[in-house]
Design an enzyme around this catalytic site. Structure first.
Site: not given
Lengths: 328, 280
Positions: A73, A98
């Site tokens: 991410e 996330f």
């Protein structure tokens, strides 16, 4: 796993059941695909969840403009910022927990501080993620994003509003966070509604009570207000889909009308919509505010309906909170 | 046209002169500021000067010129280095460097792209520049823009996990319009890199991540130029130059001194340093 919210979000007997249910993430996938057809500057990134976030539709149609970043991410956000700096309009998607948690510093430095034209569209916000449990239920994402200068924060109330939001933010220059959900939910907004950044939608301003809601809570708030109004308590409902920048005038006029506010969100009562409303009202129009949402605790596994009931995020509880506040 | 064309300066002597000026500018602004990162700014001077004055096309009067090559100082604490280069290149008047770290200065303690056009992206929180460089490189490729992206990282900085996420991305997407540089000066704030958190074998790490790796003496201008040329010729994979450098390079009493990572020179030290650089 259950992907549909049955009770209380599903329309009950006697309610409008003509319109089908639809998840906001499904509307996103379709809207992004349509945008991609119209504009070659639209690019998309995902972190191995494109099937769930629905960016897979864009990926299939425009493989050259889609970047699967793998389960990374932080790198996804930096790459999105770089793409934006070459004039592209990147939509970066993964689960809300996330996107905002794992990559917060990246969002802070390369998106907000650098003021890059990155659209963060996260799905699976809130406890209606369901069975996956607390690790996957973003309850702090709005707080995390709201604290960042230059960031805009949007939580659409239904699939149609999501489509309108995605189109609007593609035309807006600057960082935007959009929080979407996993579950199929009813349509709540009028057919002719069009989203405007920073503008709340007022269903009704109540004289006795006003509920300011966002996301799936708009439908719950409407149902609660309907019952309350039948009982003679004139209750207003406001869809505060833009949580930042907050539509201050609408909040102030609701507070001025009823003298107290109930906020309703599928998020921690700390730092989200409730927090934003309290910050404004404590400075400009000090009235009682009751925040309905997650009470500074993590979620757990269960069906979305069970979890909403378990945490008191229901029509019944909203009614109770309004009545309790009225007595004070 | 104020465009500085690619390959403008090929003369080694001229590049060395520019590097000397840049070192003096770095020390000048740090002394004026009274704080800032001396060691890591000086170690990367030669590579950065070669990139800017020999390899990059850019226009100081039009910093967002779309055909420009891009430069990202991922180790943002070397801000004085990028400012000294930009002053030398004519992005802003030289006297502006005296405002480093002062209130309302475009020269923030760490590079800020909103206050200083020519800075491509804000850096300072380590490990993020390479991801942004990848994104730029991908965007340029989408537009068939032949510009290249340069990204200088610190050796301590590559302890950040995001660097290796980005390293995977560059290889996966065959990003060959990027040139990474690791300023391998061997020291970080808490001490020698290998003592704090070992990163060796650096060469093998990058190679195993799918990069073309070039090891050089990061203060030898001939080697630097050859490495930059080599990186340009590599197609289908990203290149990284491991520039073996000396922290504080150019000033004998700063060299290899961990305590000068984040300390500015005194006025006395500044004067002594300038003499050394000018006599070099």
């Amino acid at each position: 796993m259950t992907e549909t919210l049955h009770n209380p979000v599903l329309p009950g007997p006697g309610q409008d059941t003509e319109k089908k249910l639809k998840a906001t993430r499904d509307a996103y996938g379709e809207a992004l695909l349509e945008l991609g057809k119209k504009r070659s500057d639209i690019v998309a990134l995902d972190a191995d969840l494109s099937g769930s976030t629905k960016t897979c539709k864009f990926a299939k149609a425009f493989p050259d403009r889609f970047f699967n970043m793998g389960i990374a991410e932080q790198d996804m956000i930096g790459t999105a910022a770089g793409l934006a700096l070459t004039g592209k309009v990147p939509f970066a998607s993964t689960f809300a927990v996330f996107e905002t948690g794992r990559a917060w510093d990246q969002i802070r430095l390369t998106v907000c501080y650098s003021n890059t034209n990155v659209k963060l569209v996260a799905t699976h916000g809130g406890i209606t993620v369901g069975e996956d449990g607390a690790s996957h239920q973003a309850l702090e994402d709005i707080a995390l994003m709201r604290a960042l200068p230059n960031m805009n924060v949007i939580v659409p109330a239904d699939a149609a509003e999501t489509t309108s939001v995605i189109n609007a933010i593609a035309d807006y220059k600057g960082p935007v966070y959009v929080r979407l959900g996993r579950a199929k939910i009813p349509y709540v907004m009028p057919d002719d509604y069009k989203f405007t950044l920073g503008k709340a939608f007022v269903f009704h301003i109540g004289k006795d009570a006003n509920i300011i809601a966002a996301g799936i809570m708009v439908d719950i708030a409407k149902k609660a207000a309907e019952i309350l109004s039948k009982e003679g308590i004139d209750t207003g409902v406001i869809n505060m889909s833009t949580i930042k920048p907050l539509d201050e005038e609408t909040v102030l006029s609701a507070a001025g009308s009823s003298g107290f506010i109930v906020t309703a969100e599928e998020h921690s009562i700390i730092g989200g919509l409730g927090g934003a409303v309290c910050e404004l009202l404590s400075e400009r129009c000090p009235v009682r505010v009751k925040r309905v949402g997650m009470k500074d605790i993590f979620g757990c596994s269960g069906s979305p309906d069970e979890l909403l009931k378990y945490h008191g995020i229901t029509v019944e509880n909203l009614i109770k909170e309004v009545k309790t506040s009225l007595k004070k | 046209m104020s465009v500085i064309a690619k390959g403008k300066t090929r003369d080694i002597r001229e590049l060395k002169n520019i590097a000397g000026n840049v070192r003096i500018n770095i020390l000048h602004m740090l002394t004026k500021a009274g704080s800032g990162h001396t060691g890591g700014s000086l170690s990367a001077v030669d590579v950065a000067v070669a990139i800017y004055f020999s390899k990059m096309a850019f226009d100081p009067k039009n910093p967002l010129w779309e055909k420009r090559d891009r430069f990202i100082m991922s180790k943002g604490h070397a801000a004085p280095l990028i400012y000294a280069i930009m002053a030398e290149a004519g992005y802003f008047p030289k006297e502006t460097i005296e405002t480093l770290r002062k209130i309302e200065s475009p020269l923030q303690g760490h590079p800020c792209c909103r206050t200083l056009p020519g800075i491509e992206v804000s850096t300072g929180s380590l490990g993020q520049g390479l991801s942004v460089a990848n994104g730029m490189a991908l965007g340029l490729k989408l537009d068939d823009n032949p510009a290249r992206v340069y990204c200088i990282m610190g050796d301590g900085e590559i302890q950040e996990g995001q660097i290796w996420e980005a390293a995977m991305t560059a290889a996966h997407y065959k990003i060959d319009n990027i040139c990474g540089v690791v300023d391998n000066n061997g020291l970080q704030i808490d001490g020698p890199v290998e003592k704090v958190m070992g990163i060796e074998p650096i060469h093998d790490k990058w190679a195993s991540f799918g990069w073309h790796v070039i090891d050089i003496d990061g203060h030898n201008m001939e080697e630097i130029l050859a490495a930059l040329n080599e990186s340009e010729s590599v197609k289908g994979k990203p290149s990284v130059i491991i520039a073996n450098t000396t922290k504080g390079k150019g000033v004998s009493f700063f060299e290899n001194k961990v305590e000068y990572h984040g300390v500015a020179p005194s006025q006395e030290e500044f004067e002594k340093a300038v003499k050394e650089i000018n006599n070099d």
